[in-house]
Write a protein that holds these residues in place. Structure first.
Motif, PDB file in Angstrom:
ATOM      1  N   ALA A 239       0.832  -1.206   0.000  1.00 49.14           N
ATOM      2  CA  ALA A 239       0.000   0.000   0.000  1.00 49.14           C
ATOM      3  C   ALA A 239       0.867   1.257   0.000  1.00 49.14           C
ATOM      4  O   ALA A 239       0.574   2.240  -0.700  1.00 49.14           O
ATOM      5  CB  ALA A 239      -0.927  -0.006   1.211  1.00 49.14           C
ATOM      6  N   GLN A 240       1.964   1.264   0.761  1.00 49.01           N
ATOM      7  CA  GLN A 240       2.845   2.422   0.792  1.00 49.01           C
ATOM      8  C   GLN A 240       3.531   2.640  -0.552  1.00 49.01           C
ATOM      9  O   GLN A 240       3.597   3.768  -1.050  1.00 49.01           O
ATOM     10  CB  GLN A 240       3.877   2.246   1.901  1.00 49.01           C
ATOM     11  CG  GLN A 240       3.290   2.270   3.312  1.00 49.01           C
ATOM     12  CD  GLN A 240       4.325   1.985   4.367  1.00 49.01           C
ATOM     13  OE1 GLN A 240       5.502   1.760   4.057  1.00 49.01           O
ATOM     14  NE2 GLN A 240       3.899   1.986   5.639  1.00 49.01           N
ATOM     15  N   GLU A 241       4.046   1.561  -1.130  1.00 49.82           N
ATOM     16  CA  GLU A 241       4.718   1.696  -2.414  1.00 49.82           C
ATOM     17  C   GLU A 241       3.748   2.112  -3.524  1.00 49.82           C
ATOM     18  O   GLU A 241       4.088   2.913  -4.392  1.00 49.82           O
ATOM     19  CB  GLU A 241       5.400   0.372  -2.780  1.00 49.82           C
ATOM     20  CG  GLU A 241       6.557   0.014  -1.865  1.00 49.82           C
ATOM     21  CD  GLU A 241       7.674   1.056  -1.933  1.00 49.82           C
ATOM     22  OE1 GLU A 241       7.890   1.615  -3.019  1.00 49.82           O
ATOM     23  OE2 GLU A 241       8.310   1.298  -0.893  1.00 49.82           O
ATOM     24  N   TRP A 242       2.550   1.563  -3.488  1.00 54.06           N
ATOM     25  CA  TRP A 242       1.566   1.950  -4.510  1.00 54.06           C
ATOM     26  C   TRP A 242       1.160   3.416  -4.360  1.00 54.06           C
ATOM     27  O   TRP A 242       1.025   4.139  -5.348  1.00 54.06           O
ATOM     28  CB  TRP A 242       0.349   1.042  -4.409  1.00 54.06           C
ATOM     29  CG  TRP A 242      -0.693   1.356  -5.459  1.00 54.06           C
ATOM     30  CD1 TRP A 242      -1.813   2.106  -5.313  1.00 54.06           C
ATOM     31  CD2 TRP A 242      -0.665   0.951  -6.823  1.00 54.06           C
ATOM     32  NE1 TRP A 242      -2.496   2.192  -6.488  1.00 54.06           N
ATOM     33  CE2 TRP A 242      -1.805   1.489  -7.447  1.00 54.06           C
ATOM     34  CE3 TRP A 242       0.223   0.180  -7.576  1.00 54.06           C
ATOM     35  CZ2 TRP A 242      -2.085   1.280  -8.781  1.00 54.06           C
ATOM     36  CZ3 TRP A 242      -0.068  -0.033  -8.921  1.00 54.06           C
ATOM     37  CH2 TRP A 242      -1.206   0.512  -9.509  1.00 54.06           C
ATOM     38  N   VAL A 254       7.687   9.374 -13.433  1.00 56.65           N
ATOM     39  CA  VAL A 254       7.388   7.976 -13.731  1.00 56.65           C
ATOM     40  C   VAL A 254       8.106   7.113 -12.701  1.00 56.65           C
ATOM     41  O   VAL A 254       9.334   7.193 -12.556  1.00 56.65           O
ATOM     42  CB  VAL A 254       7.822   7.598 -15.157  1.00 56.65           C
ATOM     43  CG1 VAL A 254       7.523   6.125 -15.420  1.00 56.65           C
ATOM     44  CG2 VAL A 254       7.108   8.477 -16.171  1.00 56.65           C
ATOM     45  N   ARG A 255       7.368   6.304 -12.010  1.00 57.67           N
ATOM     46  CA  ARG A 255       7.935   5.444 -10.977  1.00 57.67           C
ATOM     47  C   ARG A 255       7.342   4.052 -11.100  1.00 57.67           C
ATOM     48  O   ARG A 255       6.129   3.891 -11.183  1.00 57.67           O
ATOM     49  CB  ARG A 255       7.648   6.013  -9.588  1.00 57.67           C
ATOM     50  CG  ARG A 255       8.236   5.179  -8.444  1.00 57.67           C
ATOM     51  CD  ARG A 255       8.092   5.895  -7.131  1.00 57.67           C
ATOM     52  NE  ARG A 255       8.616   5.078  -6.039  1.00 57.67           N
ATOM     53  CZ  ARG A 255       8.702   5.491  -4.770  1.00 57.67           C
ATOM     54  NH1 ARG A 255       8.335   6.727  -4.470  1.00 57.67           N
ATOM     55  NH2 ARG A 255       9.182   4.699  -3.841  1.00 57.67           N
ATOM     56  N   ASP A 256       8.215   3.063 -11.132  1.00 58.43           N
ATOM     57  CA  ASP A 256       7.762   1.689 -11.269  1.00 58.43           C
ATOM     58  C   ASP A 256       7.307   1.150  -9.917  1.00 58.43           C
ATOM     59  O   ASP A 256       7.764   1.592  -8.857  1.00 58.43           O
ATOM     60  CB  ASP A 256       8.893   0.811 -11.819  1.00 58.43           C
ATOM     61  CG  ASP A 256       9.296   1.237 -13.222  1.00 58.43           C
ATOM     62  OD1 ASP A 256       8.428   1.752 -13.946  1.00 58.43           O
ATOM     63  OD2 ASP A 256      10.485   1.074 -13.576  1.00 58.43           O
ATOM     64  N   PHE A 257       6.419   0.186 -10.004  1.00 59.85           N
ATOM     65  CA  PHE A 257       5.917  -0.476  -8.811  1.00 59.85           C
ATOM     66  C   PHE A 257       6.317  -1.953  -8.891  1.00 59.85           C
ATOM     67  O   PHE A 257       5.986  -2.651  -9.850  1.00 59.85           O
ATOM     68  CB  PHE A 257       4.393  -0.340  -8.721  1.00 59.85           C
ATOM     69  CG  PHE A 257       3.775  -1.139  -7.603  1.00 59.85           C
ATOM     70  CD1 PHE A 257       3.893  -0.722  -6.292  1.00 59.85           C
ATOM     71  CD2 PHE A 257       3.086  -2.309  -7.872  1.00 59.85           C
ATOM     72  CE1 PHE A 257       3.324  -1.457  -5.263  1.00 59.85           C
ATOM     73  CE2 PHE A 257       2.521  -3.054  -6.852  1.00 59.85           C
ATOM     74  CZ  PHE A 257       2.630  -2.623  -5.543  1.00 59.85           C
ATOM     75  N   VAL A 258       7.053  -2.389  -7.876  1.00 56.14           N
ATOM     76  CA  VAL A 258       7.552  -3.759  -7.824  1.00 56.14           C
ATOM     77  C   VAL A 258       6.982  -4.417  -6.586  1.00 56.14           C
ATOM     78  O   VAL A 258       7.062  -3.855  -5.479  1.00 56.14           O
ATOM     79  CB  VAL A 258       9.095  -3.802  -7.816  1.00 56.14           C
ATOM     80  CG1 VAL A 258       9.583  -5.248  -7.778  1.00 56.14           C
ATOM     81  CG2 VAL A 258       9.656  -3.086  -9.035  1.00 56.14           C
ATOM     82  N   ALA A 259       6.399  -5.590  -6.750  1.00 61.89           N
ATOM     83  CA  ALA A 259       5.822  -6.331  -5.635  1.00 61.89           C
ATOM     84  C   ALA A 259       6.250  -7.789  -5.730  1.00 61.89           C
ATOM     85  O   ALA A 259       6.514  -8.317  -6.824  1.00 61.89           O
ATOM     86  CB  ALA A 259       4.297  -6.224  -5.644  1.00 61.89           C
ATOM     87  N   VAL A 260       6.324  -8.444  -4.591  1.00 63.98           N
ATOM     88  CA  VAL A 260       6.698  -9.848  -4.493  1.00 63.98           C
ATOM     89  C   VAL A 260       5.461 -10.645  -4.113  1.00 63.98           C
ATOM     90  O   VAL A 260       4.745 -10.289  -3.176  1.00 63.98           O
ATOM     91  CB  VAL A 260       7.825 -10.048  -3.454  1.00 63.98           C
ATOM     92  CG1 VAL A 260       8.181 -11.535  -3.349  1.00 63.98           C
ATOM     93  CG2 VAL A 260       9.050  -9.245  -3.832  1.00 63.98           C
ATOM     94  N   GLY A 261       5.231 -11.722  -4.799  1.00 60.22           N
ATOM     95  CA  GLY A 261       4.085 -12.562  -4.505  1.00 60.22           C
ATOM     96  C   GLY A 261       2.998 -12.400  -5.556  1.00 60.22           C
ATOM     97  O   GLY A 261       3.183 -11.806  -6.623  1.00 60.22           O
ATOM     98  N   ASP A 262       1.866 -12.938  -5.216  1.00 60.91           N
ATOM     99  CA  ASP A 262       0.713 -12.895  -6.120  1.00 60.91           C
ATOM    100  C   ASP A 262      -0.055 -11.596  -5.890  1.00 60.91           C
ATOM    101  O   ASP A 262      -0.832 -11.469  -4.930  1.00 60.91           O
ATOM    102  CB  ASP A 262      -0.183 -14.104  -5.868  1.00 60.91           C
ATOM    103  CG  ASP A 262      -1.300 -14.216  -6.915  1.00 60.91           C
ATOM    104  OD1 ASP A 262      -1.312 -13.372  -7.839  1.00 60.91           O
ATOM    105  OD2 ASP A 262      -2.144 -15.119  -6.791  1.00 60.91           O
TER     106      ASP A 262
END
Length: 390
Positions: A239-242, A254-262
């Motif tokens: 939630a913080q990164e998003w 422009v900032r990428d969003f990277v997440a681990v998992g499903d």
């Protein structure tokens, strides 16, 4: 081990985002209750909320203009013409036509119009002709239908008969039997206007949703016990990164969003089907425009399928304007008759209105050409017959 294992308490659910239901700014239309006297603020809200209704009323007012008054005294005709052009009507306006525009606006919107003739201090001339708010005046009928009195509130708030009744002007619009008050042109519009505004409000909210996208970020932890235990912590990090990525986008970065998992990211409402509003909006507008009597093509609506239909609608519009003018003639006659009496002249007048013509000027010119050509052919035929006879 199972007995000694600490019982896991269910994690509290995160607060969900809810949105406001949305409501159009003209709330008085939702709480409308039909009353006999007519609600002036409600009718003004209709004109403000639906531009096509406001445009139709203003077109009726403009088309009903063009008044001329003829008196029997040649000496007084010039002075009467000057009076009709230069009489003060308040708020920086001059001329009887400006008074009739405001008078007719009140008559169509509120169902009745009230005015006042203001003589000068020496009572030898008319200084001004003013319009009044019909909400401040009450009508009290006398012993017969031919007598009535205008009442207003004094400084203490009590209703009393207004002084100098002979200088007051009152005109109801399409009065009903048994009631001295008229009927507003917008009386049958509140229900349909409320539906129309709900459609417009929903369309606006749908476009706001499509133009300003909302996202649903769903994190699905795996079957691993480690993922299960850290689900809440990872959801906070996501939630913080998003939120940081969205804030950077609003600032032009422009900032990428990277997440681990499903992690599943969807646009809220993207799968919802937007209802087609063209048919219901047109059906409602047809009802509203039909009440005003204005042909649709005069309001920029291409509903007429043939040119012949537009011509018939123009003829009906002419009859509507003529009926409205008949309601204004007594007011014009009273003002002009009083001016002539104050100047010692014959008070008999004749009100003459300019012709209402909504036909195409090109078609009129072509018709005039055809008439002249037919006239020329008849003259030539007459000349040939006379020559043959000789």
């Amino acid at each position: 081990m199972g007995l000694l294992q600490k019982k896991q308490t269910p994690q509290a659910a995160q607060a969900v985002q809810i949105r406001e239901g949305g409501r159009h700014p003209f709330g008085v239309l939702d709480s409308y209750v039909p009353l006999r006297s007519g609600e002036n603020e409600l009718y003004r809200s209709i004109r403000e909320a639906v531009p096509i209704v406001d445009a139709a009323i203003w077109k009726l007012i403009r088309l009903a203009g063009g008044v001329q008054v003829r008196c029997r005294d040649r000496r007084g005709q010039e002075g009467l013409d000057w009076f009709l052009t230069h009489v003060d009507t308040g708020r920086g306006q001059r001329g009887l036509q400006s008074f009739l525009d405001a008078y007719l606006d009140s008559m169509l919107t509120c169902g009745r119009a009230v005015g006042e003739i203001v003589p000068d201090r020496r009572r030898r001339d008319i200084a001004a002709v003013l319009c009044a708010d019909p909400a401040d005046v009450e009508i009290h009928q006398g012993d017969s239908p031919l007598s009535f009195t205008l009442w207003g509130r004094d400084e203490t708030g009590q209703t009393r008969p207004l002084p100098r009744q002979e200088l007051l002007l009152f005109t109801p619009f399409q009065p009903e039997v048994g009631s001295p008050y008229g009927v507003s042109l917008l009386r049958s519009m509140p229900f349909l206007t409320g539906i129309l505004l709900k459609i417009y409000q929903a369309v606006g909210m749908n476009w706001e949703r499509m133009g300003n996208l909302r996202f649903a970020v769903v994190y699905k932890p795996g079957d691993n016990p480690l993922d299960q235990s850290m689900a809440q912590q990872r959801s906070r990090q996501i939630a913080q990164e998003w939120s940081a990525a969205m804030q950077a986008g609003r600032e032009g970065c422009v900032r990428d969003f990277v997440a681990v998992g499903d992690v599943d990211i969807r646009v809220i409402g993207a799968d919802g089907q937007v209802l087609d509003s063209e048919v219901p909006v047109r059906q409602i507008l047809e009802q509203l425009v039909a009440r005003t009597g204005i042909p649709p093509f005069l309001l920029g609506l291409s509903w007429s399928s043939t040119e012949r239909m537009s011509t018939q609608q123009a003829d009906m519009m002419t009859s509507e304007i003529t009926a409205i003018r008949r309601g204004l003639e007594p007011v014009v006659e009273r003002i002009c008759e009083l001016w002539l009496r104050l100047h010692g002249l014959d008070s008999r007048v004749e009100v003459d209105w300019q012709d209402v013509n909504l036909q195409d000027l090109v078609e009129e010119a072509r018709a005039e050409l055809y008439r002249e050509q037919a006239r020329t052919v008849r003259m030539e035929n007459d000349a040939k017959e006379k020559g043959a006879g000789l």
